[in-house]
Each structure stands twice: as C-alpha cells, then as structure tokens.
Motif scaffolding. Structure first.
Motif, PDB file in Angstrom:
ATOM      1  N   ASP A  93     -47.265  39.282  -4.557  1.00 48.14           N
ATOM      2  CA  ASP A  93     -47.173  38.673  -5.881  1.00 48.14           C
ATOM      3  C   ASP A  93     -46.710  37.225  -5.776  1.00 48.14           C
ATOM      4  N   GLY A  94     -47.428  36.354  -6.411  1.00 54.63           N
ATOM      5  CA  GLY A  94     -47.037  34.950  -6.469  1.00 54.63           C
ATOM      6  C   GLY A  94     -47.461  34.112  -5.277  1.00 54.63           C
ATOM      7  N   ASP A  97     -50.660  32.239  -6.145  1.00 53.03           N
ATOM      8  CA  ASP A  97     -50.290  31.304  -7.200  1.00 53.03           C
ATOM      9  C   ASP A  97     -49.580  30.076  -6.628  1.00 53.03           C
ATOM     10  N   ALA A  98     -48.642  30.302  -5.725  1.00 50.45           N
ATOM     11  CA  ALA A  98     -47.892  29.192  -5.118  1.00 50.45           C
ATOM     12  C   ALA A  98     -48.801  28.306  -4.264  1.00 50.45           C
TER      13      ALA A  98
END
Length: 119
Positions: A93-94, A97-98
């Motif tokens: 998760d993430g 995105d990062a």
C-alpha cells in the motif's frame, strides 16, 4: 595393495558421487537465486519506466489537474503497460503512489511546470 583398492573402490566411488551431488545441488540453488534476482530486477525496472512514462503522459495531457489525478494516471499506465511486473512484485500500500508522486514531480520540473498541491 590391489586387494585394498578392490575393497575400497565402491566406497570411494560412492563418496565421489555424494560430493558431486552436493556440488550440483549448491550450484543449482545459486543459479536459481541469481535468475530470480535478475527477473525481479527486470520487473522493477519495467515498473519504474512505466511509472515515469505514465507521469510524463499525464502531465502532457493536463498538468493543472492536480497531483492526485496525475499520480492515478501514472499508476493506471503502469498497470496497463507492465501488469506482469506489478503482479510479480506485489508493491505494498502506498508504494506505487509514492513512486508515482516522485516521477510526477520530476516530470513537472523537466517541463518547467510549477509544483502542484495534492488535490
């Protein structure tokens, strides 16, 4: 001396077979680890390249839409471009995105676009 060699020969051959089996097993394990690392490296590179190109594509189609939209476009581009890499690496998760945010911000700098807020 011939009698001694005749008595030991089967054991020596058995021992050599065991040693060769161990060596082959170690070599096979090393080869497997090396190829697995190489495959993971190729997936990682493909995913990063897809996120970079997705970020550039998103910005060229509308840099003013907001950071969230640009990141989402870059991530969707990566999922479409290299689905096998995403599936193989299973980023947590993430993570995407990062990475996408980094590439979007880098692309904005390259195109001399002002930094945008997350919206």
């Amino acid at each position: 001396m011939d009698n001694l060699w005749t008595a030991l020969e089967p054991h020596v051959i058995e021992l050599l077979g065991l040693v060769l089996t161990i060596i082959i097993g170690i070599a096979a394990r090393q080869l497997s680890a090396w190829t697995g690392i190489e495959i993971q490296k190729r997936h990682r590179e493909a995913l990063h390249e897809a996120l970079m190109s997705g970020a550039m594509s998103a910005i060229k189609h509308g840099p003013g839409v907001g950071l969230g939209t640009l990141k989402a476009h870059a991530i969707a581009h990566a999922h479409q471009s290299v689905p096998e890499a995403v599936k193989a690496l299973v980023p947590g998760d993430g993570i995407l995105d990062a990475i996408a945010e980094r590439y979007v911000r880098d692309a904005l700098k390259k195109l001399d676009q002002p930094a945008i807020a997350d919206r």
